[in-house]
Design a protein around this motif. Structure first.
Motif, short mmCIF file in Angstrom:
data_model
loop_
_atom_site.label_atom_id
_atom_site.label_comp_id
_atom_site.label_asym_id
_atom_site.label_seq_id
_atom_site.Cartn_x
_atom_site.Cartn_y
_atom_site.Cartn_z
N GLY A 40 0.79 -1.22 0.00
CA GLY A 40 0.00 0.00 0.00
C GLY A 40 0.82 1.27 0.00
N GLY A 41 1.98 1.22 -0.64
CA GLY A 41 2.83 2.40 -0.72
C GLY A 41 3.76 2.58 0.44
N ALA A 42 3.62 1.78 1.49
CA ALA A 42 4.48 1.89 2.66
C ALA A 42 5.50 0.77 2.67
CB ALA A 42 3.65 1.84 3.94
N GLU A 43 6.73 1.08 3.07
CA GLU A 43 7.76 0.06 3.19
C GLU A 43 7.59 -0.65 4.53
OE1 GLU A 43 12.38 -0.38 1.85
OE2 GLU A 43 11.90 1.31 3.17
N VAL A 44 7.13 -1.91 4.48
CA VAL A 44 6.82 -2.66 5.69
C VAL A 44 8.05 -3.39 6.23
CG1 VAL A 44 5.34 -4.47 6.67
CG2 VAL A 44 4.44 -2.91 4.93
N LEU A 45 8.86 -3.93 5.32
CA LEU A 45 10.14 -4.53 5.70
C LEU A 45 11.25 -3.71 5.04
CD1 LEU A 45 9.34 -8.35 5.33
CD2 LEU A 45 9.33 -6.96 7.41
N ALA A 66 4.85 -4.49 13.18
CA ALA A 66 6.31 -4.59 13.09
C ALA A 66 6.78 -5.27 11.82
CB ALA A 66 6.85 -5.34 14.31
N GLY A 67 5.88 -6.05 11.17
CA GLY A 67 6.25 -6.73 9.93
C GLY A 67 6.35 -8.24 10.06
N ALA A 81 9.14 -9.99 -3.05
CA ALA A 81 10.06 -9.00 -2.48
C ALA A 81 10.17 -7.81 -3.42
CB ALA A 81 11.42 -9.63 -2.26
N ASP A 82 10.25 -6.62 -2.84
CA ASP A 82 10.53 -5.41 -3.62
C ASP A 82 12.02 -5.11 -3.65
OD1 ASP A 82 7.81 -4.35 -4.38
OD2 ASP A 82 7.55 -4.51 -2.22
N GLY A 83 12.77 -5.81 -2.83
CA GLY A 83 14.21 -5.68 -2.80
C GLY A 83 14.80 -6.80 -1.97
N ASP A 237 10.91 -4.63 14.78
CA ASP A 237 10.43 -3.31 15.21
C ASP A 237 10.46 -2.37 14.02
OD1 ASP A 237 9.59 -1.17 16.76
OD2 ASP A 237 11.61 -0.70 17.48
N GLY A 238 9.29 -1.95 13.57
CA GLY A 238 9.22 -0.99 12.47
C GLY A 238 9.83 -1.49 11.19
#
Length: 284
Positions: A40-45, A66-67, A81-83, A237-238
């Motif tokens: 959704g546009g946010a980097e989760v990991l 936290a992911g 994966a996006d990276g 965490d985050g």
């Protein structure tokens, strides 16, 4: 053969497939390297490194958001994966055909839903679908019985899945995963709907599977269960790994208090020495 066997043959085919070979203790069965995932546009990991090894229970812990579930889905090759990279049984996750991947990893999602009122035994038997048409298909009946016994669902084998309580459904879903008999098990909050007794049962099953040589990755919110049963814990965490190691080494007052944004105290169990984790509350 029955309806489930017929459906499984249609889904997975009857062609010979390369069956999983033996694994040795310590073999890496799933690995994320510098893993980055956006949702959704946010980097989760945000660059996560994790390894799941044969013979080990690995607990993924951390606060909401936290992911943990995202990492589990990526290790299962259910989320691209996006990276970075994800490998399963030594092969890049995207390179596995679905029918081959299903022989190597089994996934328990957070919630188990079915559109049709299948009997419990048929739901568990769905875990055998990937093995249809292989020489291991002959073991289906025995493996289904063993999975149902391990999760204590045999008493309601004939009841429709839709008529079960939330906790009963969770145990049936776990039985299906066990029946799949893969060397890698990925379980997302398997104790969330369970009472105290069955929480302990599920984690004992995790330990038994690891002792038998499987790699077990389990998302847990209960730090006490993670401390008691996991060989290793990854604290997220985050979207980052805050700690990775044996629970006795990484479950430390300051780290957990910082990660959970809640004062936490950790002290040894008086009999076993295992870490006990509790929120620090004002005395009344």
């Amino acid at each position: 053969m029955g309806m489930i066997g017929t459906v499984s043959r249609r889904i997975f085919g009857v062609r010979d497939r390369v069956l999983p070979g033996p694994v040795a203790p310590g073999d890496v069965l799933a690995e994320a390297a510098d893993l980055r995932v956006r949702l959704g546009g946010a980097e989760v990991l945000k660059g996560v490194d994790v390894r799941a090894r044969a013979g080990e229970v690995l607990a993924l812990v951390g606060p909401n958001g936290a992911g943990k579930s995202t990492l589990l889905a990526a290790l299962a090759a259910d989320l691209p994966a996006d990276g970075g990279t994800v490998t399963v049984c030594g092969r890049p996750a995207p390179d596995w055909p679905a029918r081959e991947l299903a022989l190597r990893r089994a996934v328990l999602p957070q919630s188990a839903t079915l559109s049709f009122p299948f009997p419990v035994e048929d739901v568990v038997r769905m875990g055998r679908a990937p093995w249809a048409g292989t020489r291991r298909e002959d073991c289906d009946d025995r493996i289904v019985r063993e999975a149902m016994a391990a999760t204590e669902v045999g008493a309601f084998a004939a009841r429709p899945f839709s008529a079960l309580s939330g906790g009963e459904r969770a145990r049936v879903a776990l039985a299906r995963v066990l029946a799949q008999r893969t060397p890698l098990l990925l379980l997302d909050e398997p104790t969330a709907a369970l009472d105290l007794r069955h929480q302990e049962l599920v984690l004992r099953v995790c330990r038994q599977r690891a002792a038998a040589g499987d790699a077990v990755v389990v998302v847990l919110h209960d730090l006490g269960l993670a401390a008691a049963y996991a060989d290793r814990a990854v604290v997220l965490d985050g979207g980052l790994v805050a700690a990775d190691g044996a629970p006795g080494d990484v479950f430390e007052d300051k780290l957990l208090s910082d990660v959970y944004r809640q004062p936490i105290e950790v002290f040894p169990h008086p009999r076993t020495g295992a870490p006990l984790i509790a929120p620090l509350r004002d005395a009344r």
